[in-house]
Design a protein around this motif. Structure first.
Motif, PDB file in Angstrom:
ATOM      1  N   VAL A  51     162.459  63.063  60.091  1.00 34.63           N
ATOM      2  CA  VAL A  51     161.323  62.234  59.672  1.00 34.63           C
ATOM      3  C   VAL A  51     161.478  61.840  58.206  1.00 34.63           C
ATOM      4  CG1 VAL A  51     158.836  62.229  59.236  1.00 34.63           C
ATOM      5  CG2 VAL A  51     159.728  63.132  61.396  1.00 34.63           C
ATOM      6  N   ARG A  52     161.866  62.800  57.374  1.00 33.56           N
ATOM      7  CA  ARG A  52     162.069  62.507  55.954  1.00 33.56           C
ATOM      8  C   ARG A  52     163.180  61.473  55.766  1.00 33.56           C
ATOM      9  NH1 ARG A  52     160.164  66.248  52.224  1.00 33.56           N
ATOM     10  NH2 ARG A  52     161.038  64.795  50.687  1.00 33.56           N
ATOM     11  N   TYR A  53     164.213  61.589  56.579  1.00 28.37           N
ATOM     12  CA  TYR A  53     165.330  60.642  56.515  1.00 28.37           C
ATOM     13  C   TYR A  53     164.867  59.233  56.862  1.00 28.37           C
ATOM     14  CZ  TYR A  53     169.691  58.356  57.978  1.00 28.37           C
ATOM     15  OH  TYR A  53     170.727  57.474  58.143  1.00 28.37           O
ATOM     16  N   GLN A  54     164.043  59.106  57.928  1.00 31.29           N
ATOM     17  CA  GLN A  54     163.530  57.807  58.316  1.00 31.29           C
ATOM     18  C   GLN A  54     162.594  57.233  57.251  1.00 31.29           C
ATOM     19  OE1 GLN A  54     165.604  56.560  60.464  1.00 31.29           O
ATOM     20  NE2 GLN A  54     164.031  55.784  61.830  1.00 31.29           N
ATOM     21  N   GLN A  55     161.787  58.076  56.629  1.00 31.30           N
ATOM     22  CA  GLN A  55     160.912  57.619  55.556  1.00 31.30           C
ATOM     23  C   GLN A  55     161.728  57.088  54.385  1.00 31.30           C
ATOM     24  OE1 GLN A  55     158.592  61.161  54.854  1.00 31.30           O
ATOM     25  NE2 GLN A  55     156.938  60.513  56.222  1.00 31.30           N
ATOM     26  N   SER A  56     162.815  57.771  54.076  1.00 32.94           N
ATOM     27  CA  SER A  56     163.690  57.325  53.001  1.00 32.94           C
ATOM     28  C   SER A  56     164.308  55.976  53.323  1.00 32.94           C
ATOM     29  CB  SER A  56     164.787  58.367  52.758  1.00 32.94           C
ATOM     30  OG  SER A  56     165.707  57.916  51.787  1.00 32.94           O
ATOM     31  N   ASN A  57     164.743  55.812  54.580  1.00 34.20           N
ATOM     32  CA  ASN A  57     165.301  54.530  55.011  1.00 34.20           C
ATOM     33  C   ASN A  57     164.283  53.404  54.888  1.00 34.20           C
ATOM     34  OD1 ASN A  57     167.838  55.456  55.577  1.00 34.20           O
ATOM     35  ND2 ASN A  57     167.542  55.603  57.791  1.00 34.20           N
ATOM     36  N   GLU A  58     163.031  53.688  55.258  1.00 28.16           N
ATOM     37  CA  GLU A  58     161.995  52.672  55.185  1.00 28.16           C
ATOM     38  C   GLU A  58     161.746  52.265  53.731  1.00 28.16           C
ATOM     39  OE1 GLU A  58     158.773  50.065  55.531  1.00 28.16           O
ATOM     40  OE2 GLU A  58     160.538  50.514  56.744  1.00 28.16           O
ATOM     41  N   LEU A  59     161.725  53.234  52.834  1.00 31.27           N
ATOM     42  CA  LEU A  59     161.533  52.918  51.417  1.00 31.27           C
ATOM     43  C   LEU A  59     162.671  52.046  50.893  1.00 31.27           C
ATOM     44  CD1 LEU A  59     160.242  56.334  50.021  1.00 31.27           C
ATOM     45  CD2 LEU A  59     158.946  54.202  50.231  1.00 31.27           C
ATOM     46  N   ASP A  60     163.892  52.372  51.271  1.00 29.25           N
ATOM     47  CA  ASP A  60     165.050  51.573  50.849  1.00 29.25           C
ATOM     48  C   ASP A  60     164.952  50.148  51.389  1.00 29.25           C
ATOM     49  OD1 ASP A  60     166.126  53.714  49.520  1.00 29.25           O
ATOM     50  OD2 ASP A  60     167.521  54.266  51.117  1.00 29.25           O
ATOM     51  N   THR A 104     163.587  50.611  61.033  1.00 33.33           N
ATOM     52  CA  THR A 104     162.378  50.873  60.260  1.00 33.33           C
ATOM     53  C   THR A 104     161.506  49.617  60.288  1.00 33.33           C
ATOM     54  OG1 THR A 104     163.165  50.012  58.136  1.00 33.33           O
ATOM     55  CG2 THR A 104     163.791  52.279  58.711  1.00 33.33           C
ATOM     56  N   PRO A 105     160.208  49.735  59.974  1.00 30.87           N
ATOM     57  CA  PRO A 105     159.342  48.553  59.976  1.00 30.87           C
ATOM     58  C   PRO A 105     159.854  47.427  59.080  1.00 30.87           C
ATOM     59  CG  PRO A 105     158.017  50.538  59.918  1.00 30.87           C
ATOM     60  CD  PRO A 105     159.437  50.986  59.770  1.00 30.87           C
ATOM     61  N   SER A 106     160.289  47.761  57.855  1.00 28.48           N
ATOM     62  CA  SER A 106     160.779  46.723  56.947  1.00 28.48           C
ATOM     63  C   SER A 106     162.114  46.153  57.423  1.00 28.48           C
ATOM     64  CB  SER A 106     160.918  47.281  55.533  1.00 28.48           C
ATOM     65  OG  SER A 106     159.652  47.571  54.983  1.00 28.48           O
ATOM     66  N   GLY A 107     162.936  46.994  58.044  1.00 31.06           N
ATOM     67  CA  GLY A 107     164.189  46.497  58.600  1.00 31.06           C
ATOM     68  C   GLY A 107     163.951  45.516  59.727  1.00 31.06           C
ATOM     69  N   ASN A 108     162.995  45.832  60.599  1.00 30.56           N
ATOM     70  CA  ASN A 108     162.670  44.921  61.694  1.00 30.56           C
ATOM     71  C   ASN A 108     162.022  43.639  61.187  1.00 30.56           C
ATOM     72  OD1 ASN A 108     163.689  46.680  63.662  1.00 30.56           O
ATOM     73  ND2 ASN A 108     161.757  47.790  63.806  1.00 30.56           N
ATOM     74  N   MET A 109     161.218  43.757  60.109  1.00 31.30           N
ATOM     75  CA  MET A 109     160.644  42.558  59.509  1.00 31.30           C
ATOM     76  C   MET A 109     161.744  41.682  58.909  1.00 31.30           C
ATOM     77  SD  MET A 109     158.181  40.593  58.738  1.00 31.30           S
ATOM     78  CE  MET A 109     156.669  41.519  59.038  1.00 31.30           C
ATOM     79  N   ALA A 110     162.755  42.309  58.313  1.00 31.09           N
ATOM     80  CA  ALA A 110     163.887  41.552  57.768  1.00 31.09           C
ATOM     81  C   ALA A 110     164.575  40.756  58.865  1.00 31.09           C
ATOM     82  CB  ALA A 110     164.877  42.502  57.092  1.00 31.09           C
TER      83      ALA A 110
END
Length: 230
Positions: A51-60, A104-110
């Protein structure tokens, strides 16, 4: 969102209840469920780090996406897609952070913004491919991707496919004005290929189901232009 049908006979035309389906799943997949629970217990600590890893990916992904926003605002679509010396472009962000299961949400938005940028540049084949690959949890954004595919089909003069995609977008959208708007696009596509009965049915549905919307006013005007003996 298909219901899993129970092997237990049910009255014709009566849908199995949620309890029936859960019982059926529990019986059929009992061994698999137990094995999964044991595995999850063993991996409890690992799940926390995942979960922490996915949160980090989303922030990036979110940070990288924020750097692209000014390029999109200025209409610099090629730079937004490919990036610059200092920023990753939409294509790389989508490649790194988009996806149905790992995205991630931002990745899918991209990925959705990538499709829009390609469309704005007139690259309808590439845009269509990306629109069809978009996976996003927000229903209105998922509907926008389906509608974007419809727009691509229109520009490729594949109006029957456009109408189908717009109808899918209308079914997916949560917003009533968007539902009505996408149906109007579908009706217009049917009208352009002379499938006037289908167009008339959709125009009538828009007027009945979404009164007061802009699409309903457009549908009413369009319906008056169709032959009355359909």
């Amino acid at each position: 969102m298909n219901d899993i049908q129970s092997s237990t006979p049910v009255q014709q035309g009566v849908k199995p209840s949620t309890e029936d389906n859960l019982l059926y799943i529990a019986i059929k997949y009992k061994v698999a469920i137990i094995s999964t629970l044991v595995l999850l217990a063993a991996l409890g600590a690992g799940a926390f780090f995942w979960v922490r890893y996915q949160q980090s990916n989303e922030l990036d992904a979110a940070l990288q996406l924020s750097r692209i926003a000014p390029l999109l605002d200025r209409g610099e679509f090629k730079a937004a897609i490919n990036g610059t010396d200092k920023t990753a472009g939409l294509k790389k962000i989508a490649d790194d952070y988009a996806g149905k299961y790992m995205g991630t949400p931002s990745g899918n938005m991209a990925n959705l913004l990538l499709a829009n940028a390609l469309y704005s540049m007139g690259n309808f084949d590439a845009a269509l491919e990306v629109f069809k690959s978009v996976s996003i949890n927000n229903d209105d954004l998922a509907a926008a991707a389906l509608a974007g595919a419809g727009d691509c089909y229109v520009n490729k003069n594949q109006l029957a496919l456009a109408a189908e995609s717009y109808q899918d977008a209308s079914s997916k959208a949560e917003s009533k004005p968007l539902k009505a708007q996408y149906l109007a696009h579908a009706a217009n596509s049917f009208q352009q290929i002379n499938q006037l009965k289908k167009a008339s049915e959709l125009y009538t549905k828009i007027i009945a189901d979404y009164p007061g919307t802009t699409a309903a006013a457009v549908a009413q005007r369009s319906l008056w232009q169709l032959p009355s003996n359909l």
